[in-house]
Motif scaffolding. Structure first.
Motif, PDB file in Angstrom:
ATOM      1  N   GLU A  68       1.168  -1.337   0.046  1.00 28.71           N
ATOM      2  CA  GLU A  68      -0.114   0.215  -0.003  1.00 28.71           C
ATOM      3  C   GLU A  68       0.926   1.496   0.561  1.00 28.71           C
ATOM      4  N   GLU A  69       2.091   1.455   0.300  1.00 25.02           N
ATOM      5  CA  GLU A  69       2.832   2.172   0.624  1.00 25.02           C
ATOM      6  C   GLU A  69       3.761   2.387  -0.633  1.00 25.02           C
ATOM      7  N   GLU A  70       4.177   1.698  -1.416  1.00 23.64           N
ATOM      8  CA  GLU A  70       4.613   1.548  -2.674  1.00 23.64           C
ATOM      9  C   GLU A  70       3.792   1.246  -3.429  1.00 23.64           C
ATOM     10  N   PRO A  71       3.920   1.725  -4.428  1.00 20.02           N
ATOM     11  CA  PRO A  71       3.688   2.373  -5.631  1.00 20.02           C
ATOM     12  C   PRO A  71       3.056   0.736  -6.377  1.00 20.02           C
ATOM     13  N   HIS A  72       1.854   0.793  -7.081  1.00 17.67           N
ATOM     14  CA  HIS A  72       1.072  -0.361  -7.278  1.00 17.67           C
ATOM     15  C   HIS A  72       0.186  -0.113  -8.154  1.00 17.67           C
ATOM     16  N   TYR A  97       0.062   4.907 -11.351  1.00 16.42           N
ATOM     17  CA  TYR A  97      -0.431   4.296 -10.269  1.00 16.42           C
ATOM     18  C   TYR A  97      -0.580   4.835  -8.734  1.00 16.42           C
ATOM     19  N   ASN A  98      -0.903   3.602  -7.829  1.00 22.56           N
ATOM     20  CA  ASN A  98      -1.593   4.021  -6.921  1.00 22.56           C
ATOM     21  C   ASN A  98      -0.272   3.778  -6.116  1.00 22.56           C
ATOM     22  N   GLN A  99      -0.678   4.900  -5.241  1.00 29.29           N
ATOM     23  CA  GLN A  99       0.074   4.723  -3.836  1.00 29.29           C
ATOM     24  C   GLN A  99      -0.421   5.479  -2.819  1.00 29.29           C
ATOM     25  N   LYS A 103      -4.174   7.909  -6.110  1.00 30.52           N
ATOM     26  CA  LYS A 103      -3.509   7.799  -7.655  1.00 30.52           C
ATOM     27  C   LYS A 103      -2.716   8.798  -8.577  1.00 30.52           C
ATOM     28  N   TYR A 104      -1.490   8.504  -8.466  1.00 32.56           N
ATOM     29  CA  TYR A 104      -1.163   8.913  -9.678  1.00 32.56           C
ATOM     30  C   TYR A 104      -0.150   9.211 -11.290  1.00 32.56           C
ATOM     31  N   VAL A 138       9.570   0.278  -7.970  1.00 35.13           N
ATOM     32  CA  VAL A 138       9.114  -0.609  -8.039  1.00 35.13           C
ATOM     33  C   VAL A 138       9.772  -2.002  -8.250  1.00 35.13           C
ATOM     34  N   GLN A 216      -0.685  13.816  -9.036  1.00 32.07           N
ATOM     35  CA  GLN A 216      -2.015  13.316  -8.127  1.00 32.07           C
ATOM     36  C   GLN A 216      -3.379  13.261  -9.436  1.00 32.07           C
TER      37      GLN A 216
END
Length: 218
Positions: A68-72, A97-99, A103-104, A138, A216
């Motif tokens: 959750e705390e990393e780009p995914h 990606y989500n972080q 979302k970014y 990533v 974002q």
């Protein structure tokens, strides 16, 4: 990355029934497992990811908290533009990606020289996208790669052979980089009209306009 949920269902006086879910997102898989656990009739609950690794409920909770705390939830769009008069190329890539809970979108391009064909420019753009993923930190995640180059995507999938030595060198570089990052790729071919943003970045690179921005979006 998606996960497959597996469990056995206890039946009094009979052999337990074994169940396997479809591939589903991690949060949903964990929520389902916790609901099954509450019934008291589900046993041996486990998760299997797309790389074949298995996890217990406790391990899954820890894994998802870390992710959750990393780009995914990564999607990469790429495109390469080639100027045959100068043998130079413009590379464009966008990463969604989500972080955390946000979302970014990362947009970037690059101008390079000494290429031979448009196909090589497309390969270079794909590789450029990988370097951006590396910059984001990533690793060991699933990632969708979307582009309008059937040649690149089909050859990376192994569906089409690659006879050109130059392109084979790019294939080797890409496969080595993906192995280093531990990526599990999914290749999706799209129409040029659905790849306009990456195409614009590639064109701007050829014009000498350098772009590297993150924002974002949700």
């Amino acid at each position: 990355m998606k996960y497959k949920l597996e469990w056995s269902y206890k039946i009094k006086g009979k052999e337990p029934l074994l169940f396997t879910s479809d591939w589903i997102e991690g949060e949903r898989a964990l929520e389902t497992a916790e609901e099954l656990e509450k019934t008291g009739k589900a046993a041996g609950i486990s998760f299997e990811d797309e790389a074949g690794t298995t996890w217990t409920i406790k391990e899954m909770k820890k894994l998802l908290a870390e992710i959750e705390e990393e780009p995914h939830d990564l999607t990469v769009y790429f495109d390469g533009g080639f100027d045959k008069n100068t043998n130079k190329a413009g590379l464009g890539a966008i990463i969604y990606y989500n972080q955390g809970k946000k979302k970014y979108r990362l947009r970037a391009n690059q101008h390079i020289g000494e290429l031979e064909t448009n196909n090589e420019a497309e390969y270079a753009a794909f590789y450029f996208g990988l370097t951006l993923l590396e910059e984001l930190g990533v690793h060991h995640l699933s990632c969708e790669f979307r582009g309008d180059s059937q040649v690149v995507l089909k050859q990376l999938e192994g569906e089409w052979p690659c006879y050109e030595e130059t392109l084979n060198r790019w294939l080797d570089r890409i496969e080595a980089k993906m192995a280093d990052l531990g990526l599990h790729p999914k290749y999706i071919a799209i129409d040029r009209k659905n790849n306009k943003e990456a195409d614009k970045l590639a064109s701007q690179a050829l014009e000498g306009k350098t772009i590297h921005s993150k924002m974002q979006i949700l």
